[in-house]
Design an enzyme around this catalytic site. Structure first.
Site, PDB file in Angstrom:
ATOM      1  N   GLY A 165       0.605  -5.123   0.965  1.00 26.04           N
ATOM      2  CA  GLY A 165      -0.629  -5.199   0.179  1.00 26.04           C
ATOM      3  C   GLY A 165      -0.412  -5.839  -1.184  1.00 26.04           C
ATOM      4  O   GLY A 165      -1.338  -6.413  -1.757  1.00 26.04           O
TER       5      GLY A 165
ATOM      6  N   GLU B 198       4.933  -5.187   7.000  1.00 24.40           N
ATOM      7  CA  GLU B 198       4.212  -4.111   7.702  1.00 24.40           C
ATOM      8  C   GLU B 198       4.735  -3.870   9.113  1.00 24.40           C
ATOM      9  O   GLU B 198       4.705  -2.749   9.618  1.00 24.40           O
ATOM     10  CB  GLU B 198       2.712  -4.445   7.773  1.00 24.40           C
ATOM     11  CG  GLU B 198       1.962  -4.337   6.453  1.00 24.40           C
ATOM     12  CD  GLU B 198       1.958  -5.616   5.639  1.00 24.40           C
ATOM     13  OE1 GLU B 198       2.809  -6.505   5.891  1.00 24.40           O
ATOM     14  OE2 GLU B 198       1.109  -5.738   4.739  1.00 24.40           O
TER      15      GLU B 198
ATOM     16  N   ALA C 195       0.858  -1.180   0.000  1.00 25.83           N
ATOM     17  CA  ALA C 195       0.000   0.000   0.000  1.00 25.83           C
ATOM     18  C   ALA C 195       0.895   1.232   0.000  1.00 25.83           C
ATOM     19  O   ALA C 195       2.054   1.168   0.420  1.00 25.83           O
ATOM     20  CB  ALA C 195      -0.903  -0.018   1.228  1.00 25.83           C
TER      21      ALA C 195
ATOM     22  N   GLU D 267      -0.635  -9.436  -0.553  1.00 21.32           N
ATOM     23  CA  GLU D 267      -2.045  -9.729  -0.254  1.00 21.32           C
ATOM     24  C   GLU D 267      -2.892  -9.716  -1.528  1.00 21.32           C
ATOM     25  O   GLU D 267      -3.783 -10.553  -1.696  1.00 21.32           O
ATOM     26  CB  GLU D 267      -2.575  -8.709   0.765  1.00 21.32           C
ATOM     27  CG  GLU D 267      -1.922  -8.898   2.126  1.00 21.32           C
ATOM     28  CD  GLU D 267      -2.216  -7.761   3.099  1.00 21.32           C
ATOM     29  OE1 GLU D 267      -2.066  -6.580   2.705  1.00 21.32           O
ATOM     30  OE2 GLU D 267      -2.609  -8.043   4.246  1.00 21.32           O
TER      31      GLU D 267
HETATM   32  N1  CO8 Z   1       4.539   3.094  -0.914  1.00 27.51           N
HETATM   33  C1  CO8 Z   1       4.932   4.242  -1.496  1.00 27.51           C
HETATM   34  N2  CO8 Z   1       6.069   4.373  -2.201  1.00 27.51           N
HETATM   35  C2  CO8 Z   1       6.859   3.284  -2.294  1.00 27.51           C
HETATM   36  C3  CO8 Z   1       6.516   2.060  -1.709  1.00 27.51           C
HETATM   37  C4  CO8 Z   1       5.287   1.983  -0.997  1.00 27.51           C
HETATM   38  N3  CO8 Z   1       4.835   0.847  -0.435  1.00 27.51           N
HETATM   39  N4  CO8 Z   1       7.498   1.166  -1.966  1.00 27.51           N
HETATM   40  C5  CO8 Z   1       8.409   1.824  -2.707  1.00 27.51           C
HETATM   41  N5  CO8 Z   1       8.042   3.104  -2.898  1.00 27.51           N
HETATM   42  C6  CO8 Z   1       8.753   4.152  -3.628  1.00 27.51           C
HETATM   43  C7  CO8 Z   1       9.963   4.637  -2.842  1.00 27.51           C
HETATM   44  O1  CO8 Z   1       9.572   5.596  -1.895  1.00 27.51           O
HETATM   45  C8  CO8 Z   1      10.821   5.211  -3.944  1.00 27.51           C
HETATM   46  O2  CO8 Z   1      10.309   6.477  -4.291  1.00 27.51           O
HETATM   47  P1  CO8 Z   1      11.357   7.692  -4.571  1.00 27.51           P
HETATM   48  O3  CO8 Z   1      12.152   7.273  -5.774  1.00 27.51           O
HETATM   49  O4  CO8 Z   1      10.466   8.874  -4.833  1.00 27.51           O
HETATM   50  O5  CO8 Z   1      12.203   7.842  -3.359  1.00 27.51           O
HETATM   51  C9  CO8 Z   1      10.528   4.298  -5.119  1.00 27.51           C
HETATM   52  O6  CO8 Z   1       9.302   3.617  -4.812  1.00 27.51           O
HETATM   53  C10 CO8 Z   1      11.610   3.249  -5.313  1.00 27.51           C
HETATM   54  O7  CO8 Z   1      11.795   2.592  -4.076  1.00 27.51           O
HETATM   55  P2  CO8 Z   1      13.238   2.371  -3.416  1.00 27.51           P
HETATM   56  O8  CO8 Z   1      14.161   3.470  -3.791  1.00 27.51           O
HETATM   57  O9  CO8 Z   1      13.056   2.107  -1.955  1.00 27.51           O
HETATM   58  O10 CO8 Z   1      13.690   1.037  -4.198  1.00 27.51           O
HETATM   59  P3  CO8 Z   1      14.647  -0.116  -3.646  1.00 27.51           P
HETATM   60  O11 CO8 Z   1      14.876  -1.014  -4.822  1.00 27.51           O
HETATM   61  O12 CO8 Z   1      15.821   0.433  -2.940  1.00 27.51           O
HETATM   62  O13 CO8 Z   1      13.765  -0.901  -2.551  1.00 27.51           O
HETATM   63  C11 CO8 Z   1      11.776  -1.955  -1.696  1.00 27.51           C
HETATM   64  C12 CO8 Z   1      12.595  -1.551  -2.940  1.00 27.51           C
HETATM   65  C13 CO8 Z   1      12.549  -2.985  -0.877  1.00 27.51           C
HETATM   66  C14 CO8 Z   1      10.484  -2.545  -2.209  1.00 27.51           C
HETATM   67  C15 CO8 Z   1      11.522  -0.707  -0.837  1.00 27.51           C
HETATM   68  O14 CO8 Z   1      11.008   0.320  -1.661  1.00 27.51           O
HETATM   69  C16 CO8 Z   1      10.538  -0.930   0.278  1.00 27.51           C
HETATM   70  O15 CO8 Z   1      10.891  -1.482   1.303  1.00 27.51           O
HETATM   71  N6  CO8 Z   1       9.272  -0.494   0.082  1.00 27.51           N
HETATM   72  C17 CO8 Z   1       8.250  -0.571   1.090  1.00 27.51           C
HETATM   73  C18 CO8 Z   1       7.712  -1.974   1.193  1.00 27.51           C
HETATM   74  C19 CO8 Z   1       6.670  -2.033   2.288  1.00 27.51           C
HETATM   75  O16 CO8 Z   1       6.924  -1.737   3.430  1.00 27.51           O
HETATM   76  N7  CO8 Z   1       5.457  -2.461   1.902  1.00 27.51           N
HETATM   77  C20 CO8 Z   1       4.354  -2.572   2.823  1.00 27.51           C
HETATM   78  C21 CO8 Z   1       3.565  -1.308   2.831  1.00 27.51           C
HETATM   79  S1  CO8 Z   1       2.297  -1.301   4.056  1.00 27.51           S
HETATM   80  C22 CO8 Z   1       1.096  -2.229   3.348  1.00 27.51           C
HETATM   81  O17 CO8 Z   1       1.187  -2.702   2.252  1.00 27.51           O
HETATM   82  C23 CO8 Z   1      -0.109  -2.412   4.169  1.00 27.51           C
HETATM   83  C24 CO8 Z   1      -1.182  -3.087   3.358  1.00 27.51           C
HETATM   84  C25 CO8 Z   1      -2.445  -2.887   4.076  1.00 27.51           C
HETATM   85  C26 CO8 Z   1      -3.607  -3.085   3.147  1.00 27.51           C
HETATM   86  C27 CO8 Z   1      -4.752  -2.403   3.740  1.00 27.51           C
HETATM   87  C28 CO8 Z   1      -5.857  -2.243   2.773  1.00 27.51           C
HETATM   88  C29 CO8 Z   1      -6.851  -3.316   2.838  1.00 27.51           C
END
Ligand code: CO8
Length: 260
Positions: free
Chosen positions: A111, A134, A67, A114
């Site tokens: 998400g 998360e 998400a 999921e």
């Molecule tokens: N949300 C928003 N932006 C994101 C997300 C995200 N989940 N993941 C990545 N991005 C963005 C980064 O902020 C970055 O943006 P920018 O270039 O502007 O800084 C861009 O994507 C590229 O990401 P990275 O530079 O971090 O890329 P890496 O290759 O270094 O890392 C990762 C990739 C490992 C995927 C890393 O981006 C990461 O850890 N992302 C977050 C993953 C995460 O925590 N996901 C869980 C989110 S919470 C959730 O999903 C709850 C679900 C609940 C559902 C409820 C509804 C029913």
């Protein structure tokens, strides 16, 4: 008047409807607009007589990285609870009656994992990474991760992933039973399309009954599920497709299913 989707692209290949998540700068992070567009696209394919199966996919780098954390960062409990915010449009995919295949490459996190698990089965590229990170954000999975993941991979691995936030690669995900097949990245869409086209050639009535029956395994006890399956099995003998399928086998020819 409906406007063109901005967070997904939609296309067809034969009788297969394909939705590609398309927020590349955010690694396909899922927000309300994307989930609304995805739900609308899948419902439209479900209602389209010419479509027999659907595929949801992302980019090489990310199926979906979860998400949208930026969008969620300042929400209060009142925001999310009162408005059923974030969650309200996530489960549309569950009401789709034709099969939906998740073709996953890259990150399927939070998400994103999921969403993949809400599809009927997952075909993964060898670079796929699954996880429920998360916990690292001070929250827990909110779209079924704590429920569908243990059903797919068992308690121990689900706890490991949900409590440590670590990712598992495609090999581990296949070994654990989360994904049905792993293929080289450049073969992912061919593999998913191949599976979808096979499904499209079967009787849609039987396909829908099989999907409904397998899903029943997760909603009921064994004897209720077996009884449900038996009733569906019996019901299919009322279809012309059952007559056609069995006649074609006996006559050693290809069946011509008409979905009646
Ligand atoms: N949300 C928003 N932006 C994101 C997300 C995200 N989940 N993941 C990545 N991005 C963005 C980064 O902020 C970055 O943006 P920018 O270039 O502007 O800084 C861009 O994507 C590229 O990401 P990275 O530079 O971090 O890329 P890496 O290759 O270094 O890392 C990762 C990739 C490992 C995927 C890393 O981006 C990461 O850890 N992302 C977050 C993953 C995460 O925590 N996901 C869980 C989110 S919470 C959730 O999903 C709850 C679900 C609940 C559902 C409820 C509804 C029913």
């Amino acid at each position: 008047m409906s406007t063109a989707p901005e967070c997904i692209t939609v296309r067809t290949e034969g009788r297969v409807g394909i939705v590609t998540l398309n927020r590349p700068k955010q690694l396909n992070a899922l927000n309300n607009q994307l989930m609304d567009e995805l739900g609308a696209a899948l419902k439209a394919f479900d209602a389209d007589e010419n479509i027999g199966c659907m595929i949801v996919t992302g980019s090489e780098k990310a199926f979906a990285a979860g998400a949208d954390i930026g969008a969620m960062a300042t929400y209060t409990f009142a925001d999310v609870y009162k408005g059923d915010y974030i969650t309200r449009n996530w489960e549309t995919i569950r009401s789709v009656r034709k099969p939906v295949i998740a073709a996953v490459s890259g990150f399927a996190l939070g998400g994103g994992c999921e969403l993949a698990m809400m599809c009927d089965f997952i075909i993964a590229a060898d670079n796929a990474k699954f996880g429920q990170p998360e916990i690292k954000l001070g929250i827990i999975p909110g779209a079924g991760g704590t429920q569908r993941l243990p059903r797919a991979v068992g308690k121990s691995k689900a706890m490991d992933l949900a409590l440590t936030g670590r990712m598992m690669d495609a090999t581990e995900a296949e070994r654990a039973g989360l994904v049905s097949r792993v293929v080289p990245l450049d073969k992912l869409m061919d593999e998913a399309l191949g599976a979808a086209l096979i499904i499209c050639d079967f009787s849609q009535l039987a396909v829908m009954a099989a999907k409904e029956s397998v899903n029943r395994a997760f909603e009921s006890g064994l004897s209720d599920g077996v009884m449900f399956e038996r009733r569906m099995f019996h019901a299919l003998f009322a279809t012309q497709d059952q007559k056609e399928g069995m006649a074609a086998f006996v006559e050693k020819r290809k069946p011509d299913f008409r979905n009646v």
